[in-house]
Scaffold this active site. Structure first.
Site, mmCIF file in Angstrom:
data_model
loop_
_atom_site.group_PDB
_atom_site.id
_atom_site.type_symbol
_atom_site.label_atom_id
_atom_site.label_comp_id
_atom_site.label_asym_id
_atom_site.label_seq_id
_atom_site.Cartn_x
_atom_site.Cartn_y
_atom_site.Cartn_z
ATOM 1 N N HIS A 214 -2.026 7.956 6.958
ATOM 2 C CA HIS A 214 -1.099 8.886 6.293
ATOM 3 C C HIS A 214 -1.816 10.160 5.831
ATOM 4 C CE1 HIS A 214 2.679 6.732 6.132
ATOM 5 N NE2 HIS A 214 2.109 5.643 5.651
ATOM 6 N N HIS B 72 -3.907 1.752 7.816
ATOM 7 C CA HIS B 72 -2.540 2.294 7.837
ATOM 8 C C HIS B 72 -2.400 3.426 6.809
ATOM 9 C CE1 HIS B 72 2.018 1.664 7.938
ATOM 10 N NE2 HIS B 72 1.857 2.343 6.813
ATOM 11 N N GLU B 73 -2.933 3.198 5.590
ATOM 12 C CA GLU B 73 -2.775 4.203 4.530
ATOM 13 C C GLU B 73 -3.628 5.442 4.796
ATOM 14 O OE1 GLU B 73 -0.305 3.792 2.841
ATOM 15 O OE2 GLU B 73 -0.020 1.627 2.964
ATOM 16 N N CYS C 161 6.701 0.512 7.295
ATOM 17 C CA CYS C 161 6.272 1.626 6.450
ATOM 18 C C CYS C 161 7.437 2.083 5.579
ATOM 19 C CB CYS C 161 5.806 2.771 7.356
ATOM 20 S SG CYS C 161 5.133 4.164 6.471
ATOM 21 N N LEU C 162 7.136 2.406 4.316
ATOM 22 C CA LEU C 162 8.180 2.935 3.425
ATOM 23 C C LEU C 162 8.785 4.215 3.995
ATOM 24 C CD1 LEU C 162 6.453 2.636 -0.070
ATOM 25 C CD2 LEU C 162 8.286 1.188 0.824
ATOM 26 N N GLY D 186 0.829 -1.198 0.000
ATOM 27 C CA GLY D 186 0.000 0.000 0.000
ATOM 28 C C GLY D 186 0.860 1.243 0.000
ATOM 29 N N GLN E 216 2.968 10.267 1.176
ATOM 30 C CA GLN E 216 4.295 9.637 1.289
ATOM 31 C C GLN E 216 5.232 10.076 0.167
ATOM 32 O OE1 GLN E 216 2.636 5.441 1.920
ATOM 33 N NE2 GLN E 216 4.525 5.381 3.101
#
Lengths: 173, 167
Positions: B142, B138-139, B96-97, B47, B52
């Site tokens: 953000h 989670h997304e 997470c990225l 995702g 991000q």
């Protein structure tokens, strides 16, 4: 050039230990890495990675006064530069049962033979006169999860333990 | 098409709240294509959210097509997503990225009902559970300037001795 050290401090728990030790490290120019600071029984245990420009002897001389102040035993190891999470756990295992000697040895020996590499193990004893021993393990299943499940089933049957295995599927997003 | 640069904590822009998408035009589609390519370039990534990559509009992509064991809708582009209902709770491991090297145990709702628009602006409603519901939560975090670090439970286990209240 600065080196990395693993400091171990252990003693009877009392307020102010963490603040005292970390302030002493900070004042001497040390940079802290990962740490485990936890109460075990009535003891307080600190294991902390620290980067420091001086020698092990100098580090020890700086920290000994604060260790003495809090009645802590100090041990220092010189270590390689640490890496963050070099391996991610892919399995989490819980084992519990009526407390007796040998639970950890039996469970971890069986799991090691089935390919488990332990990254983290915590255990607790509680429950009053008929106490319960609880073991929580995270690690990597180097021979696959089925091999671990089989030895956990055997432990549950032969050693009267409750066992549970959950795969850890880490979300990256 | 391009792989976009990922903002990495402690970049303060990750704490910014994203704005709703109002224009469903070709620029939006181009951006979504780049965002998807950026997600696919992240190893094991399932995702990604627009902030991000420094784009503060309410857009996320989730793609669990590589996780057939978990029930999921495959690749979804979610524009202006809103969780309208959430139930249950379980703890799972998240990375997470934008937070390289770390993972954490995070509590999330087990089941969610979600409304979102697609890249054409059409409204959809989804029922999700388990891992897919976790990825979406989670997304969406953000979009509201939240990282999994804001929801960490504990690095150690979740078992704590109980206090004796009455003797």
């Amino acid at each position: 050039m600065s080196s990395w050290y693993l400091l171990t401090l252990v003693g009877k728990d009392r307020p102010g230990i963490v603040a005292g030790v970390t302030t002493a490290l900070y004042k001497m120019g040390a940079n802290l890495g990962e740490a485990s600071m936890v109460q075990l029984g009535g003891n307080f245990t600190i294991m902390v990675l620290a980067q420091y420009k001086g020698t092990e002897k100098e580090l020890s001389e700086f920290i000994l006064p604060v260790a003495k102040k809090f009645d802590l035993r100090l041990h220092i190891d010189s270590v390689l530069e640490p890496k963050h999470q070099t391996s991610l756990p892919d399995v989490r295992i819980t084992v519990y049962g009526a407390d007796r000697s040998g639970i950890v040895a039996e469970a971890t020996t069986a799991l090691a033979n089935a390919g488990l590499n332990i990254l983290n193990l915590e255990s607790d004893v509680g429950g009053g006169p008929n106490s319960i021993y609880i073991l929580i393990i995270e690690g990597t299943a180097d021979k696959g999860i089925d091999a671990l499940q089989k030895v956990l089933d055997d432990l549950a049957r032969d050693k009267k333990l409750e066992t549970r295995l959950s795969p850890i599927d880490t979300l990256i997003g | 098409m391009a792989i976009l640069d990922i903002l990495v904590y402690p970049d303060p822009r990750l704490k910014q709240i994203s704005d709703p998408v109002t224009k469903f035009d070709s620029a939006l589609k181009d951006f979504i294509r780049d965002l998807n390519e950026t997600m696919l370039a992240g190893p094991g990534c399932v995702g990604i959210a627009a902030p991000q990559v420094g784009y503060f509009d309410r857009i996320v992509i989730v793609d669990l097509s590589s996780k057939p064991k978990n029930p999921n809708h495959g690749k979804l582009v979610l524009v202006n997503p809103v969780i309208v209902e959430a139930s249950g709770s379980n703890i799972g491991r998240e990375g997470c990225l934008s937070v390289p090297d770390y993972t954490g145990n995070i509590a999330r709702a087990k089941k969610i009902t979600l409304t979102a628009q697609d890249e054409e602006g059409n409204e959809h409603s989804y029922q999700m559970k388990g891992f897919e519901a976790r990825v979406v939560q989670h997304e969406i975090d953000h979009l509201d300037g939240l990282l999994f670090l804001d929801r960490l439970v504990c690095r150690r286990s979740e078992l704590f001795p109980r206090q004796n209240y009455a003797e």
